[in-house]
Design an enzyme around this catalytic site. Structure first.
Site, PDB file in Angstrom:
ATOM      1  N   HIS A 279      -9.512   0.763   4.811  1.00  0.00           N
ATOM      2  CA  HIS A 279      -8.349   0.806   5.458  1.00  0.00           C
ATOM      3  C   HIS A 279      -8.340   1.652   6.773  1.00  0.00           C
ATOM      4  O   HIS A 279      -9.264   2.778   7.051  1.00  0.00           O
ATOM      5  CB  HIS A 279      -7.149   1.416   4.538  1.00  0.00           C
TER       6      HIS A 279
ATOM      7  N   LYS B 130      -0.022   4.164  -0.024  1.00  0.00           N
ATOM      8  CA  LYS B 130      -0.859   5.267   0.448  1.00  0.00           C
ATOM      9  C   LYS B 130      -0.621   6.785  -0.316  1.00  0.00           C
ATOM     10  O   LYS B 130      -0.631   6.448  -1.619  1.00  0.00           O
ATOM     11  CB  LYS B 130      -0.121   5.489   1.868  1.00  0.00           C
TER      12      LYS B 130
ATOM     13  N   GLY C 275       2.373   1.705  10.838  1.00  0.00           N
ATOM     14  CA  GLY C 275       3.294   2.788  10.745  1.00  0.00           C
ATOM     15  C   GLY C 275       3.868   3.223  11.996  1.00  0.00           C
ATOM     16  O   GLY C 275       4.573   4.423  12.134  1.00  0.00           O
TER      17      GLY C 275
ATOM     18  N   GLU D 271      -5.384  -5.779  10.306  1.00  0.00           N
ATOM     19  CA  GLU D 271      -4.413  -4.681  10.595  1.00  0.00           C
ATOM     20  C   GLU D 271      -4.505  -3.863  11.960  1.00  0.00           C
ATOM     21  O   GLU D 271      -5.325  -3.195  11.753  1.00  0.00           O
ATOM     22  CB  GLU D 271      -4.320  -3.609   9.449  1.00  0.00           C
TER      23      GLU D 271
ATOM     24  N   ASN E 230       0.859  -0.936   0.118  1.00  0.00           N
ATOM     25  CA  ASN E 230      -0.026   0.205   0.060  1.00  0.00           C
ATOM     26  C   ASN E 230       0.891   1.158  -0.126  1.00  0.00           C
ATOM     27  O   ASN E 230       1.645   1.435   1.128  1.00  0.00           O
ATOM     28  CB  ASN E 230      -1.060  -0.006   1.185  1.00  0.00           C
TER      29      ASN E 230
ATOM     30  N   SER F  71       3.420  -2.623  10.295  1.00  0.00           N
ATOM     31  CA  SER F  71       5.055  -2.552  10.179  1.00  0.00           C
ATOM     32  C   SER F  71       5.355  -4.046  10.013  1.00  0.00           C
ATOM     33  O   SER F  71       6.672  -4.274  10.433  1.00  0.00           O
ATOM     34  CB  SER F  71       5.178  -2.298  11.666  1.00  0.00           C
TER      35      SER F  71
ATOM     36  N   GLY G  70       4.986   1.238   4.801  1.00  0.00           N
ATOM     37  CA  GLY G  70       6.296   1.942   4.438  1.00  0.00           C
ATOM     38  C   GLY G  70       7.309   0.836   3.898  1.00  0.00           C
ATOM     39  O   GLY G  70       7.844   1.443   3.201  1.00  0.00           O
TER      40      GLY G  70
ATOM     41  N   GLU H 189      -6.650   4.081   8.155  1.00  0.00           N
ATOM     42  CA  GLU H 189      -6.676   5.621   8.048  1.00  0.00           C
ATOM     43  C   GLU H 189      -7.864   6.258   7.103  1.00  0.00           C
ATOM     44  O   GLU H 189      -8.337   7.375   7.633  1.00  0.00           O
ATOM     45  CB  GLU H 189      -5.584   6.139   6.991  1.00  0.00           C
TER      46      GLU H 189
HETATM   47  C1  PEP Z   1      -0.690  -0.023   5.994  1.00  0.00           C
HETATM   48  O1  PEP Z   1      -0.674   1.220   5.459  1.00  0.00           O
HETATM   49  O2  PEP Z   1      -1.652  -1.038   5.587  1.00  0.00           O
HETATM   50  C2  PEP Z   1       0.561  -0.585   6.841  1.00  0.00           C
HETATM   51  C3  PEP Z   1       0.349  -1.833   7.164  1.00  0.00           C
HETATM   52  O3  PEP Z   1       1.577   0.412   6.942  1.00  0.00           O
HETATM   53  P1  PEP Z   1       2.807   0.025   7.617  1.00  0.00           P
HETATM   54  O4  PEP Z   1       3.296  -1.378   7.054  1.00  0.00           O
HETATM   55  O5  PEP Z   1       3.756   1.014   7.314  1.00  0.00           O
HETATM   56  O6  PEP Z   1       2.523  -0.148   9.111  1.00  0.00           O
END
Ligand code: PEP
Length: 251
Positions: A96, A11, A174, A168, A9, A214, A236, A98
């Site tokens: 998601h 973003k 993040g 998630e 992703n 992460s 990320g 966010e």
């Molecule tokens: C995400 O944005 O779906 C995500 C899992 O981000 P990260 O891997 O940065 O934690």
């Protein structure tokens, strides 16, 4: 036998040129990754070009969101699932955290977006997960179950073939704080049990449940060693082709 899925992703990162560069660099690095489905999710403005540049590669392309409206029409600023399909995408990420946290998405809108995605024949990557305070209050399973049932409300058995669940935990996104493989496996097993109770055992066994939060090249293997973890949704660490390729090629 469930085929693993590793999805990146991106973003709201990457201008068009950067998206093309990363996608093109990724192509040879994952060319032999037949053990899993590889998906990247660039921003809307890069979808068409990235799809074109990846033609003939094993990498599939997802949008990060879609409108609740199934078809294009008079909805200023929105992008419908049929338009996402039209430019060559195969998947859409919906719900998601966010979007839930900052853009007011509810279980109901996630359900409508999931249906819009399925209606045009695309696969939905449906994100669910609890916040830290909810986990600390012992409510993680209740929250995850409510989000799961809300997102899948009134879907048919056939619809379920094009659903990927992304667990998630919000506290792991993040933050660098990954759920331990044990914590992730425990919740994935709970999600599969809930799917068995509500959709039937066969669907539960066939549905891919991926972990997000992460995920990095050095923790993917530990996560993938668990029976109910069928892949990862990576934020990320998917932004650099080399790091994402290491996650894809975790074996
Ligand atoms: C995400 O944005 O779906 C995500 C899992 O981000 P990260 O891997 O940065 O934690």
């Amino acid at each position: 036998m469930r085929k693993s899925v590793i999805a990146g992703n991106w973003k709201m990162y990457k201008l068009l040129g950067e998206a093309i560069e990363t996608a093109v660099s990724l192509k040879p690095l994952v060319a032999n990754a037949t053990h899993c489905e590889v998906i990247i999710a660039p921003v809307f403005t890069a979808l068409k070009t990235v799809c074109d540049r990846l033609e003939g590669s094993i990498i599939k392309v997802a949008a990060q969101d879609c409108s609740i409206e199934q078809k294009h029409g008079a909805h200023t600023g929105e992008i419908a699932a049929d338009m996402i399909k039209d430019v060559g995408c195969s998947h859409i990420i919906v719900g998601h955290s966010e979007r839930r946290q900052f853009y007011g998405e509810t279980d109901e809108t996630v359900n409508l977006k999931t249906k819009a995605c399925l209606e045009v024949g695309l696969t939905a990557i449906v994100c669910i997960g609890e916040k830290l305070a909810e986990r600390e209050a012992g409510e993680a399973e209740d929250i995850v179950k409510t989000q799961l049932l809300g997102a899948l409300d009134s879907l048919t058995v056939t619809d379920m073939e094009r659903i990927i669940i992304a667990y998630e935990p919000v506290w792991a996104i993040g933050t660098g704080q990954t759920a331990t493989p044990e914590q992730a496996q425990e919740m994935h097993a709970f999600i599969r049990k809930t799917l068995a109770e509500t959709q039937g055992k066969e669907i539960a066994e066939a549905t891919r449940i991926v972990y997000g939060g992460s995920v990095k090249p050095d923790n993917i293997k530990g996560l993938m060693n668990n029976a109910d973890i069928d892949g990862a949704l990576v934020g990320g660490a998917s932004l650099e082709a080399e790091s994402f390729a290491k996650i894809v090629n975790y074996k």
